[in-house]
Structures are given as C-alpha cells and as structure tokens.
Design an enzyme around this catalytic site. Structure first.
Site, PDB file in Angstrom:
ATOM      1  N   ALA A 184       7.869   1.715   2.289  1.00  0.00           N
ATOM      2  CA  ALA A 184       8.234   1.931   3.696  1.00  0.00           C
ATOM      3  C   ALA A 184       8.452   3.429   3.897  1.00  0.00           C
ATOM      4  O   ALA A 184       8.690   4.168   2.936  1.00  0.00           O
ATOM      5  CB  ALA A 184       9.490   1.157   4.051  1.00  0.00           C
ATOM      6  N   ASP A 185       8.360   3.844   5.142  1.00  0.00           N
ATOM      7  CA  ASP A 185       8.543   5.268   5.449  1.00  0.00           C
ATOM      8  C   ASP A 185       9.994   5.581   5.801  1.00  0.00           C
ATOM      9  O   ASP A 185      10.477   6.684   5.540  1.00  0.00           O
ATOM     10  CB  ASP A 185       7.610   5.679   6.582  1.00  0.00           C
ATOM     11  CG  ASP A 185       6.167   5.441   6.195  1.00  0.00           C
ATOM     12  OD1 ASP A 185       5.737   6.032   5.186  1.00  0.00           O
ATOM     13  OD2 ASP A 185       5.496   4.625   6.845  1.00  0.00           O
ATOM     14  N   GLU A 210      -0.431  -4.885   6.449  1.00  0.00           N
ATOM     15  CA  GLU A 210       0.884  -5.041   5.801  1.00  0.00           C
ATOM     16  C   GLU A 210       1.768  -5.998   6.596  1.00  0.00           C
ATOM     17  O   GLU A 210       2.471  -6.832   6.024  1.00  0.00           O
ATOM     18  CB  GLU A 210       1.574  -3.676   5.684  1.00  0.00           C
ATOM     19  CG  GLU A 210       0.912  -2.778   4.655  1.00  0.00           C
ATOM     20  CD  GLU A 210       1.461  -1.363   4.658  1.00  0.00           C
ATOM     21  OE1 GLU A 210       1.349  -0.699   3.614  1.00  0.00           O
ATOM     22  OE2 GLU A 210       1.980  -0.901   5.688  1.00  0.00           O
ATOM     23  N   THR A 249       0.851  -1.196   0.000  1.00  0.00           N
ATOM     24  CA  THR A 249       0.000   0.000   0.000  1.00  0.00           C
ATOM     25  C   THR A 249       0.884   1.242   0.000  1.00  0.00           C
ATOM     26  O   THR A 249       1.946   1.254   0.624  1.00  0.00           O
ATOM     27  CB  THR A 249      -0.899  -0.015   1.249  1.00  0.00           C
ATOM     28  OG1 THR A 249      -1.768  -1.142   1.158  1.00  0.00           O
ATOM     29  CG2 THR A 249      -1.743   1.255   1.366  1.00  0.00           C
ATOM     30  N   GLY A 264       3.531   2.329   7.834  1.00  0.00           N
ATOM     31  CA  GLY A 264       2.238   2.735   8.369  1.00  0.00           C
ATOM     32  C   GLY A 264       1.876   4.177   8.075  1.00  0.00           C
ATOM     33  O   GLY A 264       0.808   4.642   8.457  1.00  0.00           O
TER      34      GLY A 264
HETATM   35  C1  5RP Z   1       1.328   2.263   4.213  1.00  0.00           C
HETATM   36  C2  5RP Z   1       2.794   2.173   4.251  1.00  0.00           C
HETATM   37  C3  5RP Z   1       3.531   2.653   3.063  1.00  0.00           C
HETATM   38  O1  5RP Z   1       4.179   1.590   2.481  1.00  0.00           O
HETATM   39  C4  5RP Z   1       4.505   3.690   3.487  1.00  0.00           C
HETATM   40  O2  5RP Z   1       3.790   4.715   4.157  1.00  0.00           O
HETATM   41  C5  5RP Z   1       5.265   4.283   2.313  1.00  0.00           C
HETATM   42  O3  5RP Z   1       4.377   4.967   1.501  1.00  0.00           O
HETATM   43  P1  5RP Z   1       4.825   5.746   0.197  1.00  0.00           P
HETATM   44  O4  5RP Z   1       5.364   4.725  -0.732  1.00  0.00           O
HETATM   45  O5  5RP Z   1       3.562   6.414  -0.260  1.00  0.00           O
HETATM   46  O6  5RP Z   1       5.865   6.768   0.591  1.00  0.00           O
HETATM   47  O7  5RP Z   1       3.394   1.699   5.181  1.00  0.00           O
HETATM   48  O8  5RP Z   1       0.777   1.894   5.443  1.00  0.00           O
END
Ligand code: 5RP
Length: 237
Positions: free
Chosen positions: A85-86, A105, A26, A97
C-alpha cells in the site's frame, strides 16, 4: 541496515498454508512476499498453492518461481491476498495504486476472504492524502475528465512512462493522480469519484483490509488486526 519491505514481505508468507488460493499483490513490498512463497515452494515447505496475480508483472515473477497461477475467473474463492500500500491509517484505510495496478488489486481484494497489507513504517499515516491518489480512467474522454478534475481543484496529473507516453494499466486504461495533500473525508471522496463517468476505479481502499503488517527499521514488525485494539509487536528471528 534492515530492508523493511523485504522483512515484512517475507514475513507475510507465514500466512500462506498448503491448499490455499492466494492473491499475489503488486509492488516492491509484495515482490518479497511472492519471492518468499516461491522459496517455500522450492524447498518443499509449501506443496500446493494457487496464486491469483494482481498484475502481469506479478504473474511473470510468480511463474518464474514455479508458483501455479490461475485467472480470477477460474477459481471459486481466494483465501487471502497479500499486497502493499502507499499509505495506511490505523483505521485500516489505505491508498493504493502507486504501482499502477489498483483496479486488479481491488478486484482481487474484494474477492478474497482476507486482505493483508505489508508496508514499511514510512507508510503509516494519520490522515490519507500526502501520497497522490491514483484514479484509473478510460481513455475515451480522459482529457475532458482531466479538465473536470482540475476545475474541481483536485490537482490532477496524468501518470506517464518516461517524458512522453501516458502510463497504461493492464486493462488498457490511463491513471490520473490527484495531488490532494489531505483527504479528511475519504468515504465522501470515494463516493464522488465512483460516480464520475469515465472513472473506472480509484485508489481509496476503505473497507478492504483486515490486517496490516508494518516493517520497522529495528527489525520488528507491528501487526494491526481489525479485531484487536492495540498492535502486536513481532520479533522476527
Ligand atoms: C500497486 C500498489 C502497491 O501495492 C503500492 O504502490 C505499494 O508499492 P510498494 O510496495 O512498491 O511501495 O498499490 O498498484
């Protein structure tokens, strides 16, 4: 200019082979992975894969692209999951998250044989914690839990939608983000959060990922694999 999320998200589709059961992550990077898998199904490069989505959002996207989606409980294994991932460290620790899907996830990742993260280079850090740590909590008693986290100095804030409503996860829970700055002992914090009544799950993913791909502005990708000491540079043609 190179869109590092698109670069790395699309590249990760190379890991998907016919016959696989694939966890679909996601977020805005995993989005491109799902798009590319859909494109490969549409042009016949992939014929038979099953997707297990980590959120309703992703399931909707995948179904529109013609990807077969099954519930986790209806598959007996997941070959690999590709997710964003963040924050990621070179020790394969991460915070997830930011998109609010951490619980599903983590469940999908724990059920997968391989867990691959796709990130832009801005997500690679030495120490976790600059990104607020998402914690999924049950609604009942959540304000008391909030106060408890506040008293522990963890600088909590409820995730909101707009200015008024609290964000609700696909499992009907709330998210409290912890502004920690640095997480020097992630395993200890993970243990403490896991043992806090009312916490369903936290966004520390410590023993989950075995491979991550870092998209770079120069159009290359760094491949980190747990069994290799140095990352490999991939030139994407
Ligand atoms: C969702 C997540 C996403 O994988 C994480 O926030 C990274 O998102 P993005 O690719 O939009 O930067 O953990 O719950």
């Amino acid at each position: 200019m190179v869109d590092t999320k698109e670069l790395v998200g699309r590249y990760a589709a190379n890991y998907v082979k016919d016959g696989m059961v694939v966890g679909l992550g996601t977020g805005s990077t995993a989005y491109w992975f799902v798009e590319e898998v859909g494109a490969r199904i549409a042009d016949g490069r992939l014929k038979q894969i099953v997707g297990v989505a980590t959120s309703r959002r992703t399931a909707e996207q995948a179904l529109k692209l013609g990807i077969t989606i099954m519930d986790l409980d209806r598959v007996n294994h997941i070959d690999l999951v590709v997710d964003g991932a963040d924050e990621v460290t070179r020790d394969f620790y991460g915070i997830k998250g930011g998109g609010g899907a951490l619980l599903h996830e983590k469940i999908v990742a724990k059920n997968a044989k391989r867990s691959i993260w796709v990130v832009g280079e801005d997500k690679l850090v030495d120490t976790l914690g600059a990104f607020p740590l998402p914690v999924e909590v049950v609604q009942f008693g959540s304000w008391n839990l909030f106060r408890q986290l506040m008293a522990a100095g963890l600088e909590p804030s409820f995730r909101k939608v707009g200015s008024d409503s609290l964000y609700m996860t696909d499992s009907g829970n709330y998210i409290i983000d912890l502004k920690l700055g640095q997480i020097p002992y992630p395993h200890q914090l993970a243990h403490e959060l896991k043992n806090t009544v009312g916490v369903v799950e936290h966004g520390l993913f410590l023993d989950v990922c075995d491979t991550f791909l870092v998209g770079r502005a120069d159009g290359t990708i760094l491949l980190y694999q747990k069994d290799q000491t140095e990352p490999m540079t991939i030139e994407v043609s």
